[in-house]
Scaffold this motif. Structure first.
Motif, PDB file in Angstrom:
ATOM      1  N   LYS A 140       0.839  -1.201   0.000  1.00  0.00           N
ATOM      2  CA  LYS A 140       0.000   0.000   0.000  1.00  0.00           C
ATOM      3  C   LYS A 140       0.875   1.253   0.000  1.00  0.00           C
ATOM      4  O   LYS A 140       0.584   2.242  -0.687  1.00  0.00           O
ATOM      5  CB  LYS A 140      -0.913  -0.016   1.222  1.00  0.00           C
ATOM      6  CG  LYS A 140      -1.908   1.143   1.258  1.00  0.00           C
ATOM      7  CD  LYS A 140      -2.902   0.962   2.396  1.00  0.00           C
ATOM      8  CE  LYS A 140      -3.945   2.065   2.387  1.00  0.00           C
ATOM      9  NZ  LYS A 140      -4.968   1.861   3.443  1.00  0.00           N
ATOM     10  N   LEU A 143       2.122   1.793  -3.533  1.00  0.00           N
ATOM     11  CA  LEU A 143       1.085   2.336  -4.409  1.00  0.00           C
ATOM     12  C   LEU A 143       0.834   3.813  -4.135  1.00  0.00           C
ATOM     13  O   LEU A 143       0.656   4.608  -5.054  1.00  0.00           O
ATOM     14  CB  LEU A 143      -0.214   1.542  -4.235  1.00  0.00           C
ATOM     15  CG  LEU A 143      -0.292   0.183  -4.940  1.00  0.00           C
ATOM     16  CD1 LEU A 143      -1.622  -0.489  -4.635  1.00  0.00           C
ATOM     17  CD2 LEU A 143      -0.121   0.331  -6.439  1.00  0.00           C
ATOM     18  N   ASN A 147       1.140   6.621  -6.834  1.00  0.00           N
ATOM     19  CA  ASN A 147      -0.196   7.028  -7.274  1.00  0.00           C
ATOM     20  C   ASN A 147      -0.980   7.514  -6.054  1.00  0.00           C
ATOM     21  O   ASN A 147      -1.474   6.717  -5.264  1.00  0.00           O
ATOM     22  CB  ASN A 147      -0.922   5.856  -7.938  1.00  0.00           C
ATOM     23  CG  ASN A 147      -2.281   6.254  -8.481  1.00  0.00           C
ATOM     24  OD1 ASN A 147      -2.611   7.437  -8.548  1.00  0.00           O
ATOM     25  ND2 ASN A 147      -3.077   5.263  -8.854  1.00  0.00           N
ATOM     26  N   ASP A 149      -3.805   8.868  -6.014  1.00  0.00           N
ATOM     27  CA  ASP A 149      -5.216   8.501  -6.157  1.00  0.00           C
ATOM     28  C   ASP A 149      -5.331   7.005  -5.909  1.00  0.00           C
ATOM     29  O   ASP A 149      -5.484   6.204  -6.822  1.00  0.00           O
ATOM     30  CB  ASP A 149      -5.718   8.880  -7.557  1.00  0.00           C
ATOM     31  CG  ASP A 149      -7.238   8.762  -7.655  1.00  0.00           C
ATOM     32  OD1 ASP A 149      -7.873   8.577  -6.598  1.00  0.00           O
ATOM     33  OD2 ASP A 149      -7.770   8.860  -8.777  1.00  0.00           O
ATOM     34  N   PHE A 150      -5.241   6.622  -4.628  1.00  0.00           N
ATOM     35  CA  PHE A 150      -5.136   5.218  -4.243  1.00  0.00           C
ATOM     36  C   PHE A 150      -6.367   4.431  -4.677  1.00  0.00           C
ATOM     37  O   PHE A 150      -7.498   4.827  -4.369  1.00  0.00           O
ATOM     38  CB  PHE A 150      -4.956   5.127  -2.731  1.00  0.00           C
ATOM     39  CG  PHE A 150      -4.795   3.733  -2.222  1.00  0.00           C
ATOM     40  CD1 PHE A 150      -3.729   2.944  -2.616  1.00  0.00           C
ATOM     41  CD2 PHE A 150      -5.726   3.194  -1.343  1.00  0.00           C
ATOM     42  CE1 PHE A 150      -3.585   1.661  -2.143  1.00  0.00           C
ATOM     43  CE2 PHE A 150      -5.590   1.914  -0.862  1.00  0.00           C
ATOM     44  CZ  PHE A 150      -4.511   1.145  -1.268  1.00  0.00           C
ATOM     45  N   PRO A 151      -6.175   3.322  -5.417  1.00  0.00           N
ATOM     46  CA  PRO A 151      -7.323   2.567  -5.930  1.00  0.00           C
ATOM     47  C   PRO A 151      -8.086   1.777  -4.866  1.00  0.00           C
ATOM     48  O   PRO A 151      -9.184   1.307  -5.127  1.00  0.00           O
ATOM     49  CB  PRO A 151      -6.682   1.629  -6.959  1.00  0.00           C
ATOM     50  CG  PRO A 151      -5.274   1.478  -6.496  1.00  0.00           C
ATOM     51  CD  PRO A 151      -4.889   2.781  -5.872  1.00  0.00           C
ATOM     52  N   GLY A 152      -7.506   1.580  -3.694  1.00  0.00           N
ATOM     53  CA  GLY A 152      -8.219   0.861  -2.634  1.00  0.00           C
ATOM     54  C   GLY A 152      -7.502  -0.410  -2.205  1.00  0.00           C
ATOM     55  O   GLY A 152      -6.623  -0.929  -2.905  1.00  0.00           O
ATOM     56  N   GLU A 154      -8.619  -3.307  -2.045  1.00  0.00           N
ATOM     57  CA  GLU A 154      -8.925  -4.455  -2.899  1.00  0.00           C
ATOM     58  C   GLU A 154      -7.852  -4.651  -3.961  1.00  0.00           C
ATOM     59  O   GLU A 154      -7.537  -5.780  -4.332  1.00  0.00           O
ATOM     60  CB  GLU A 154     -10.289  -4.268  -3.567  1.00  0.00           C
ATOM     61  CG  GLU A 154     -11.475  -4.253  -2.621  1.00  0.00           C
ATOM     62  CD  GLU A 154     -11.615  -2.942  -1.858  1.00  0.00           C
ATOM     63  OE1 GLU A 154     -10.927  -1.970  -2.251  1.00  0.00           O
ATOM     64  OE2 GLU A 154     -12.395  -2.903  -0.897  1.00  0.00           O
ATOM     65  N   ARG A 155      -7.288  -3.563  -4.431  1.00  0.00           N
ATOM     66  CA  ARG A 155      -6.226  -3.652  -5.444  1.00  0.00           C
ATOM     67  C   ARG A 155      -4.997  -4.328  -4.851  1.00  0.00           C
ATOM     68  O   ARG A 155      -4.361  -5.163  -5.506  1.00  0.00           O
ATOM     69  CB  ARG A 155      -5.886  -2.240  -5.940  1.00  0.00           C
ATOM     70  CG  ARG A 155      -4.576  -2.123  -6.704  1.00  0.00           C
ATOM     71  CD  ARG A 155      -4.613  -2.797  -8.055  1.00  0.00           C
ATOM     72  NE  ARG A 155      -3.339  -2.687  -8.726  1.00  0.00           N
ATOM     73  CZ  ARG A 155      -2.946  -1.605  -9.418  1.00  0.00           C
ATOM     74  NH1 ARG A 155      -3.752  -0.551  -9.523  1.00  0.00           N
ATOM     75  NH2 ARG A 155      -1.778  -1.568 -10.003  1.00  0.00           N
ATOM     76  N   HIS A 182      -2.055   8.811   2.788  1.00  0.00           N
ATOM     77  CA  HIS A 182      -3.420   8.645   2.293  1.00  0.00           C
ATOM     78  C   HIS A 182      -4.380   9.553   3.055  1.00  0.00           C
ATOM     79  O   HIS A 182      -5.301  10.146   2.465  1.00  0.00           O
ATOM     80  CB  HIS A 182      -3.843   7.187   2.454  1.00  0.00           C
ATOM     81  CG  HIS A 182      -5.053   6.842   1.641  1.00  0.00           C
ATOM     82  ND1 HIS A 182      -5.868   5.782   1.938  1.00  0.00           N
ATOM     83  CD2 HIS A 182      -5.607   7.439   0.549  1.00  0.00           C
ATOM     84  CE1 HIS A 182      -6.865   5.733   1.069  1.00  0.00           C
ATOM     85  NE2 HIS A 182      -6.726   6.728   0.214  1.00  0.00           N
TER      86      HIS A 182
END
Length: 207
Positions: A140, A143, A147, A149-152, A154-155, A182
């Motif tokens: 995490k 990521l 990025n 704009d963290f996809p979550g 689940e990713r 975050h």
């Protein structure tokens, strides 16, 4: 005017030109006993230039190595430490081998892949769960670094399963702690939304 640019190049500039002149003089001394005394006196002066390093291990050894280098290995006296050989000192090191193994996700790095492989080999239990959470936490962070704009989460779990070849089973109640980066991103996003709402409200009031 005698400029430094016209003088002999210093082999170890951190000791200065005066120390280099003392070393050059020491090399010219013919009497072996006198030359040895001179070398020890130079070592004392060199050590006084870096008093904060006196308690460091092998500091004296390094000073004698530096003296040998500044004398171009021409001292020819007995020293309290074994000095490096000129040929070995200036020879090029062997080329470092570079790993050519391919990584599926470079932003996670090789260490994460090895940790996932290790988790797959462990028996089910609290220790394995703790390691999986540690892996997910680091993934995490990676990521979020690349990025904002963290996809979550689940990713992250999906990538873990893919990197394990389907061998890892993610517990349904597993959650990754929210990182400061975050939190700051979400806070900034909320502030921007509130700012836009206030701007629109002012515009509507003027109408």
């Amino acid at each position: 005017m005698d400029y430094n640019s016209n003088r002999k190049k210093l082999l170890l500039p951190e000791y200065g030109r005066h120390i280099q002149k003392m070393v050059d003089y020491c090399v010219t001394i013919e009497d072996l006993e006198e030359k040895t005394k001179c070398a020890h006196a130079i070592i004392g002066n060199m050590g006084n230039m870096f008093p904060h390093l006196r308690d460091v291990n092998d500091f004296k050894h390094k000073l004698w190595d530096h003296l040998a280098i500044m004398s171009d290995f021409k001292l020819g006296i007995e020293t309290p430490f074994e000095l490096p050989e000129k040929q070995i000192l200036y020879q090029r090191p062997d080329k470092m081998p570079y790993s050519m193994e391919r990584m599926r996700y470079r932003h996670y790095g090789r260490t994460i892949e090895k940790m996932i492989d290790k988790a797959c080999e462990m028996e089910e239990g609290d220790l394995k769960r703790h390691l999986m959470l540690l892996i997910a936490n680091n993934m995490k962070k990676s990521l979020l670094q690349w990025n904002k704009d963290f996809p979550g989460d689940e990713r992250v779990f999906s990538d873990m399963i893919e990197l394990s070849g389907g061998r890892l089973v993610i517990p349904e109640d597993m959650k990754i702690p929210e990182h400061k980066e975050h939190q700051n991103y979400n806070q900034n996003q909320n502030q921007n939304r509130n700012k836009k709402k206030r701007q629109f409200k002012k515009y509507d009031d003027r109408r």
